[in-house]
Design a protein around this motif. Structure first.
Motif, mmCIF file in Angstrom:
data_model
loop_
_atom_site.group_PDB
_atom_site.id
_atom_site.type_symbol
_atom_site.label_atom_id
_atom_site.label_comp_id
_atom_site.label_asym_id
_atom_site.label_seq_id
_atom_site.Cartn_x
_atom_site.Cartn_y
_atom_site.Cartn_z
ATOM 1 N N LYS A 69 71.467 -51.045 -27.673
ATOM 2 C CA LYS A 69 72.129 -49.732 -27.652
ATOM 3 C C LYS A 69 73.568 -49.817 -27.140
ATOM 4 O O LYS A 69 73.974 -49.129 -26.209
ATOM 5 C CB LYS A 69 71.331 -48.753 -26.792
ATOM 6 N N GLY A 70 74.321 -50.726 -27.752
ATOM 7 C CA GLY A 70 75.727 -50.875 -27.404
ATOM 8 C C GLY A 70 76.002 -51.921 -26.343
ATOM 9 O O GLY A 70 77.155 -52.289 -26.118
ATOM 10 N N LYS A 71 74.980 -52.428 -25.674
ATOM 11 C CA LYS A 71 75.164 -53.448 -24.651
ATOM 12 C C LYS A 71 75.176 -54.845 -25.280
ATOM 13 O O LYS A 71 74.720 -55.057 -26.400
ATOM 14 C CB LYS A 71 74.033 -53.393 -23.621
ATOM 15 N N SER A 72 75.690 -55.806 -24.536
ATOM 16 C CA SER A 72 75.617 -57.211 -24.949
ATOM 17 C C SER A 72 74.247 -57.760 -24.573
ATOM 18 O O SER A 72 73.620 -57.323 -23.608
ATOM 19 C CB SER A 72 76.713 -58.017 -24.254
ATOM 20 N N ILE A 73 73.772 -58.737 -25.326
ATOM 21 C CA ILE A 73 72.503 -59.390 -25.011
ATOM 22 C C ILE A 73 72.538 -60.031 -23.641
ATOM 23 O O ILE A 73 71.531 -60.159 -22.947
ATOM 24 C CB ILE A 73 72.130 -60.437 -26.093
ATOM 25 N N TRP A 74 73.733 -60.419 -23.190
ATOM 26 C CA TRP A 74 73.880 -61.080 -21.893
ATOM 27 C C TRP A 74 73.744 -60.086 -20.736
ATOM 28 O O TRP A 74 73.492 -60.480 -19.600
ATOM 29 C CB TRP A 74 75.218 -61.808 -21.817
ATOM 30 N N PHE A 76 71.635 -57.409 -21.046
ATOM 31 C CA PHE A 76 70.348 -56.745 -21.253
ATOM 32 C C PHE A 76 69.305 -57.244 -20.261
ATOM 33 O O PHE A 76 69.196 -58.445 -19.995
ATOM 34 C CB PHE A 76 69.885 -56.999 -22.687
ATOM 35 N N GLN A 77 68.540 -56.323 -19.677
ATOM 36 C CA GLN A 77 67.453 -56.639 -18.755
ATOM 37 C C GLN A 77 66.156 -56.053 -19.306
ATOM 38 O O GLN A 77 66.119 -54.908 -19.754
ATOM 39 C CB GLN A 77 67.732 -56.059 -17.360
ATOM 40 N N VAL A 78 65.097 -56.843 -19.272
ATOM 41 C CA VAL A 78 63.811 -56.377 -19.802
ATOM 42 C C VAL A 78 63.089 -55.512 -18.771
ATOM 43 O O VAL A 78 63.332 -55.609 -17.561
ATOM 44 C CB VAL A 78 62.908 -57.569 -20.186
ATOM 45 N N THR A 79 62.195 -54.678 -19.258
ATOM 46 C CA THR A 79 61.326 -53.863 -18.420
ATOM 47 C C THR A 79 59.894 -54.030 -18.904
ATOM 48 O O THR A 79 59.635 -54.704 -19.917
ATOM 49 C CB THR A 79 61.720 -52.369 -18.498
ATOM 50 N N VAL A 90 64.430 -63.285 -23.517
ATOM 51 C CA VAL A 90 65.364 -63.038 -22.413
ATOM 52 C C VAL A 90 65.168 -64.063 -21.303
ATOM 53 O O VAL A 90 66.129 -64.535 -20.693
ATOM 54 C CB VAL A 90 65.188 -61.608 -21.874
ATOM 55 N N SER A 91 63.915 -64.466 -21.065
ATOM 56 C CA SER A 91 63.644 -65.490 -20.049
ATOM 57 C C SER A 91 64.295 -66.815 -20.429
ATOM 58 O O SER A 91 64.867 -67.506 -19.576
ATOM 59 C CB SER A 91 62.135 -65.671 -19.898
ATOM 60 N N CYS A 92 64.223 -67.188 -21.716
ATOM 61 C CA CYS A 92 64.866 -68.427 -22.181
ATOM 62 C C CYS A 92 66.379 -68.342 -22.066
ATOM 63 O O CYS A 92 67.047 -69.321 -21.739
ATOM 64 C CB CYS A 92 64.462 -68.712 -23.620
ATOM 65 N N LYS A 93 66.921 -67.164 -22.311
ATOM 66 C CA LYS A 93 68.361 -66.954 -22.173
ATOM 67 C C LYS A 93 68.791 -67.224 -20.736
ATOM 68 O O LYS A 93 69.766 -67.950 -20.485
ATOM 69 C CB LYS A 93 68.715 -65.527 -22.565
#
Length: 255
Positions: A69-74, A76-79, A90-93
């Motif tokens: 939603k407009g954010k960078s993947i870097w 981004f935080q999961v919930t 995201v964990s691998c990132k």
């Protein structure tokens, strides 16, 4: 690798070298098998790369629209609301950033044409340099010969002296000659059976007698005995496998 760890009727073989060390490159004492956890993380980074390079795939467009939603993947935080697959990606990132040392280097790696090779090299287990890898790990040899030669050079074979060192109460006598204690050097160079095999090999290759592993490695590196390197590797690796095979057959006959 079934010949090494194979299980039969509830019994498995003794191996004094862990799986991670087999997954190392040959120059680090392994046999260049992919380490599955590191390789899986590397494969998952393909999805991060699609987002980093603005891929127009359906998956990338969906993630941008409904997750980022407009954010960078870097950023981004999961919930707990996100799927198991997104959690893994995201964990691998995060793991890659930690290994790379910085976000800038991570993004640089993802832009390379050989990014999977570079990322796997960064994530995989590391080992110490193994100077004899060109001699004992030649890809022209049979896999069984490569592994037995590698274990022998690193003194990781399940010879009786190694078994006794690990607390097993066994009579340490060579299964081939029944005379001396069984060790790597005895099994391959000092035993009467091994000596006969070496004598035949050295006469076949027209080379001086070889009396130990250090001398064997030096010979491979320095000598020119009139045959191709590939043939020399094949013959001596076959010898190592032959000695171990006969030792196992003698044990089976006794039991």
């Amino acid at each position: 690798m079934h010949f090494l760890w194979g299980v039969e009727e509830g019994h498995h073989k003794l191996v004094f070298k862990n799986w991670d060390s087999f997954c190392l490159p040959r120059k680090e004492g392994g046999v260049n098998i992919k380490e599955i956890l590191s390789w899986n993380k590397t494969q998952l980074m393909i999805w991060i790369r699609k987002l980093e390079l603005d891929s127009n795939t359906i998956w990338a467009e969906w993630v941008k629209a409904y997750l980022l939603k407009g954010k960078s993947i870097w950023e981004f935080q999961v919930t707990t609301a996100h799927s198991w697959g997104i959690h893994n990606i995201v964990s691998c990132k995060d793991s890659l950033i930690e290994h790379a040392g910085s976000l800038e280097r991570t993004r640089s790696l993802l832009c390379k044409h050989d990014f999977k090779k570079q990322i796997y090299k960064l994530l995989r287990p590391k080992g110490a340099s193994f100077s004899a890898y060109k001699t004992l790990g030649d890809p022209l040899n049979f896999p069984e010969h490569i592994v037995i030669g590698l274990l022998a050079a690193q003194d990781k074979l399940a010879a009786l002296d190694n078994i006794c060192k690990r607390g097993f109460l066994l009579a340490n006598r060579c299964a081939l000659c029944y005379y001396q204690a069984e060790s790597r050097n005895h099994l391959f160079f000092e035993c009467a059976f091994s000596s006969e095999v070496w004598q035949a090999i050295t006469q076949w290759l027209k080379i001086p007698a070889i009396t130990g592993f250090s001398r064997l490695i030096r010979w491979f590196k320095a000598c020119n005995c009139g045959v191709s390197r590939a043939k020399r590797l094949f013959k001596v690796a076959s010898l190592a496998f032959l000695v171990v095979k006969h030792r196992i057959l003698y044990l089976l006959i006794d039991n």
